[in-house]
Design a protein around this motif. Sequence first.
Motif, PDB file in Angstrom:
ATOM      1  N   MET A  58     113.476  54.368  62.729  1.00  0.00           N
ATOM      2  CA  MET A  58     113.879  53.613  61.537  1.00  0.00           C
ATOM      3  C   MET A  58     114.726  52.403  61.918  1.00  0.00           C
ATOM      4  SD  MET A  58     114.592  56.808  58.943  1.00  0.00           S
ATOM      5  CE  MET A  58     114.630  55.877  57.400  1.00  0.00           C
ATOM      6  N   LYS A  59     115.608  52.582  62.911  1.00  0.00           N
ATOM      7  CA  LYS A  59     116.411  51.455  63.393  1.00  0.00           C
ATOM      8  C   LYS A  59     115.513  50.388  64.011  1.00  0.00           C
ATOM      9  CE  LYS A  59     120.250  50.323  66.553  1.00  0.00           C
ATOM     10  NZ  LYS A  59     120.890  49.383  65.621  1.00  0.00           N
ATOM     11  N   CYS A  60     114.521  50.829  64.775  1.00  0.00           N
ATOM     12  CA  CYS A  60     113.574  49.876  65.382  1.00  0.00           C
ATOM     13  C   CYS A  60     112.795  49.107  64.327  1.00  0.00           C
ATOM     14  CB  CYS A  60     112.612  50.608  66.314  1.00  0.00           C
ATOM     15  SG  CYS A  60     113.343  51.075  67.888  1.00  0.00           S
ATOM     16  N   MET A  61     112.414  49.774  63.260  1.00  0.00           N
ATOM     17  CA  MET A  61     111.693  49.097  62.184  1.00  0.00           C
ATOM     18  C   MET A  61     112.534  47.951  61.615  1.00  0.00           C
ATOM     19  SD  MET A  61     109.864  52.288  60.145  1.00  0.00           S
ATOM     20  CE  MET A  61     108.792  51.283  59.103  1.00  0.00           C
ATOM     21  N   VAL A  62     113.803  48.234  61.345  1.00  0.00           N
ATOM     22  CA  VAL A  62     114.701  47.215  60.789  1.00  0.00           C
ATOM     23  C   VAL A  62     114.922  46.095  61.799  1.00  0.00           C
ATOM     24  CG1 VAL A  62     117.050  46.784  59.981  1.00  0.00           C
ATOM     25  CG2 VAL A  62     115.835  48.828  59.209  1.00  0.00           C
ATOM     26  N   GLU A  63     115.219  46.454  63.054  1.00  0.00           N
ATOM     27  CA  GLU A  63     115.509  45.451  64.082  1.00  0.00           C
ATOM     28  C   GLU A  63     114.310  44.539  64.352  1.00  0.00           C
ATOM     29  OE1 GLU A  63     116.911  47.336  67.617  1.00  0.00           O
ATOM     30  OE2 GLU A  63     118.956  47.589  66.843  1.00  0.00           O
ATOM     31  N   GLU A  64     113.135  45.126  64.487  1.00  0.00           N
ATOM     32  CA  GLU A  64     111.953  44.328  64.816  1.00  0.00           C
ATOM     33  C   GLU A  64     111.558  43.414  63.658  1.00  0.00           C
ATOM     34  OE1 GLU A  64     110.624  44.034  67.766  1.00  0.00           O
ATOM     35  OE2 GLU A  64     112.062  45.484  68.551  1.00  0.00           O
ATOM     36  N   ALA A  65     111.759  43.882  62.443  1.00  0.00           N
ATOM     37  CA  ALA A  65     111.467  43.030  61.283  1.00  0.00           C
ATOM     38  C   ALA A  65     112.444  41.859  61.231  1.00  0.00           C
ATOM     39  CB  ALA A  65     111.541  43.859  60.004  1.00  0.00           C
ATOM     40  N   LYS A  66     113.738  42.133  61.457  1.00  0.00           N
ATOM     41  CA  LYS A  66     114.745  41.061  61.440  1.00  0.00           C
ATOM     42  C   LYS A  66     114.511  40.062  62.567  1.00  0.00           C
ATOM     43  CE  LYS A  66     118.593  43.387  59.094  1.00  0.00           C
ATOM     44  NZ  LYS A  66     119.967  43.928  59.218  1.00  0.00           N
ATOM     45  N   ALA A  67     114.120  40.551  63.739  1.00  0.00           N
ATOM     46  CA  ALA A  67     113.880  39.666  64.884  1.00  0.00           C
ATOM     47  C   ALA A  67     112.761  38.674  64.593  1.00  0.00           C
ATOM     48  CB  ALA A  67     113.547  40.494  66.121  1.00  0.00           C
ATOM     49  N   ARG A  68     111.843  39.083  63.725  1.00  0.00           N
ATOM     50  CA  ARG A  68     110.720  38.204  63.358  1.00  0.00           C
ATOM     51  C   ARG A  68     110.953  37.485  62.035  1.00  0.00           C
ATOM     52  NH1 ARG A  68     109.349  42.167  66.504  1.00  0.00           N
ATOM     53  NH2 ARG A  68     107.547  42.082  67.907  1.00  0.00           N
ATOM     54  N   LYS A  69     112.189  37.671  61.519  1.00  0.00           N
ATOM     55  CA  LYS A  69     112.561  37.051  60.237  1.00  0.00           C
ATOM     56  C   LYS A  69     111.591  37.437  59.120  1.00  0.00           C
ATOM     57  CE  LYS A  69     115.104  33.064  62.064  1.00  0.00           C
ATOM     58  NZ  LYS A  69     115.306  33.630  63.401  1.00  0.00           N
ATOM     59  N   ILE A  70     111.205  38.719  59.141  1.00  0.00           N
ATOM     60  CA  ILE A  70     110.355  39.268  58.071  1.00  0.00           C
ATOM     61  C   ILE A  70     111.192  40.283  57.297  1.00  0.00           C
ATOM     62  CG2 ILE A  70     108.257  40.547  57.529  1.00  0.00           C
ATOM     63  CD1 ILE A  70     107.074  39.581  60.157  1.00  0.00           C
ATOM     64  N   ALA A  71     111.457  39.976  56.049  1.00  0.00           N
ATOM     65  CA  ALA A  71     112.258  40.875  55.215  1.00  0.00           C
ATOM     66  C   ALA A  71     111.365  41.974  54.645  1.00  0.00           C
ATOM     67  CB  ALA A  71     112.908  40.094  54.079  1.00  0.00           C
ATOM     68  N   PHE A  72     111.730  43.214  54.915  1.00  0.00           N
ATOM     69  CA  PHE A  72     110.976  44.333  54.362  1.00  0.00           C
ATOM     70  C   PHE A  72     111.778  44.977  53.239  1.00  0.00           C
ATOM     71  CE2 PHE A  72     107.960  44.124  57.790  1.00  0.00           C
ATOM     72  CZ  PHE A  72     106.817  44.701  57.250  1.00  0.00           C
ATOM     73  N   LYS A  73     111.238  44.863  52.031  1.00  0.00           N
ATOM     74  CA  LYS A  73     111.824  45.515  50.863  1.00  0.00           C
ATOM     75  C   LYS A  73     111.054  46.801  50.590  1.00  0.00           C
ATOM     76  CE  LYS A  73     113.373  41.159  48.864  1.00  0.00           C
ATOM     77  NZ  LYS A  73     113.393  40.274  47.666  1.00  0.00           N
ATOM     78  N   ARG A  74     111.569  47.569  49.649  1.00  0.00           N
ATOM     79  CA  ARG A  74     110.925  48.855  49.352  1.00  0.00           C
ATOM     80  C   ARG A  74     109.441  48.663  49.006  1.00  0.00           C
ATOM     81  NH1 ARG A  74     109.656  53.176  46.332  1.00  0.00           N
ATOM     82  NH2 ARG A  74     110.665  55.137  46.978  1.00  0.00           N
ATOM     83  N   GLU A  75     109.177  47.660  48.162  1.00  0.00           N
ATOM     84  CA  GLU A  75     107.799  47.433  47.733  1.00  0.00           C
ATOM     85  C   GLU A  75     106.884  47.012  48.891  1.00  0.00           C
ATOM     86  OE1 GLU A  75     110.225  43.824  46.115  1.00  0.00           O
ATOM     87  OE2 GLU A  75     110.522  45.977  46.458  1.00  0.00           O
ATOM     88  N   ASP A  76     107.471  46.413  49.938  1.00  0.00           N
ATOM     89  CA  ASP A  76     106.674  46.033  51.108  1.00  0.00           C
ATOM     90  C   ASP A  76     106.232  47.268  51.893  1.00  0.00           C
ATOM     91  OD1 ASP A  76     106.961  43.226  50.642  1.00  0.00           O
ATOM     92  OD2 ASP A  76     108.990  43.350  51.447  1.00  0.00           O
ATOM     93  N   PHE A  77     107.154  48.237  52.037  1.00  0.00           N
ATOM     94  CA  PHE A  77     106.788  49.476  52.711  1.00  0.00           C
ATOM     95  C   PHE A  77     105.732  50.238  51.907  1.00  0.00           C
ATOM     96  CE2 PHE A  77     111.185  49.144  54.615  1.00  0.00           C
ATOM     97  CZ  PHE A  77     110.752  48.922  55.913  1.00  0.00           C
ATOM     98  N   CYS A 136     111.390  60.762  55.378  1.00  0.00           N
ATOM     99  CA  CYS A 136     112.470  59.832  55.676  1.00  0.00           C
ATOM    100  C   CYS A 136     112.417  58.657  54.688  1.00  0.00           C
ATOM    101  CB  CYS A 136     112.345  59.305  57.101  1.00  0.00           C
ATOM    102  SG  CYS A 136     112.339  60.593  58.367  1.00  0.00           S
ATOM    103  N   SER A 137     113.573  58.063  54.414  1.00  0.00           N
ATOM    104  CA  SER A 137     113.590  56.910  53.513  1.00  0.00           C
ATOM    105  C   SER A 137     114.781  56.016  53.843  1.00  0.00           C
ATOM    106  CB  SER A 137     113.656  57.357  52.052  1.00  0.00           C
ATOM    107  OG  SER A 137     114.835  58.084  51.800  1.00  0.00           O
ATOM    108  N   PHE A 138     114.715  54.779  53.367  1.00  0.00           N
ATOM    109  CA  PHE A 138     115.753  53.778  53.631  1.00  0.00           C
ATOM    110  C   PHE A 138     116.687  53.575  52.447  1.00  0.00           C
ATOM    111  CE2 PHE A 138     112.714  52.045  56.849  1.00  0.00           C
ATOM    112  CZ  PHE A 138     113.588  51.965  57.927  1.00  0.00           C
TER     113      PHE A 138
END
Length: 275
Positions: A58-77, A136-138
């Motif tokens: 889950m941490k990797c998901m957040v980090e990798e999305a931020k590194a690519r400047k892609i915001a992941f919201k609930r609706e995106d998941f 699991c959830s964010f």
Amino acid sequence: MKKFMEVALCYDFDGTLAAGNMQEYGFLKKLGMSPKDFWAKSDDMAVKWKADNNLCYMKCMVEEAKARKIAFKREDFVACGQDITFFKGVEEWFERINAYALSKGIVLSHYIISSGLEEMVEGSKIAKHFKQLYACSFMYNEYGEAEWPARIVNYTDKTQYLFRINKGCLDPRDRSVNAVMSHEERPVPFDHMIYFGDGDTDVPSMSMIKKFGGYAVAVYQPYRSKSKARAKKLFDDGRVNIYAQADYSAGKKIDRYIKHVINKIASDEKLKNFN
């Protein structure tokens, strides 16, 4: 005997209903990252910090999305869940097995108990068939972006949700699950429960369900010898009642076995109330 009795079918998700890991469908494709690189980073983090693997992915998901400047919201998941493809027969399974059970005086309730991401399961084609999703959830920040784990589900965590189903305390925050409740009062006895899983995180649940008179099914992926060997070992070790290829089509081993279980539960209940 009640006119209809409830039987609960509880499923792991990745490797049980769908091939691979759900992150490998829409999420990693959107990031342009290979599954091999993603899971290597997650596993390295878990080893380095002696951390829970679920927290690390889950941490990797957040980090990798931020590194690519892609915001992941609930609706995106949730949208990523639409891309998940399932093993043969899965999408037709629920309505078919529900109809069969009803003909025997049984109402089936279906549950997900997964170490995957709840938001993605929610967006999948089969989400409508489940009474409750446990995964699991964010947590999300003020901008609606994923920021921190809200819940993880892993190993013995999964058994908690079996007790919730057993006692009818389905809300994950409901602490009354720890209250004393007689066997007769419990809405779904353990011997009226069936658990489907494929891997290590399912072992405590499989063992518990089988010990308490329920039924555990180890599923293996077609054409993968390691997956089949793992499922066979679960059977050989006495953790599960059967192991079967992940094919939920009519007439296949899973379909035939679950129908036999439904028949047995219906017959046992009639004999129990014969007088």
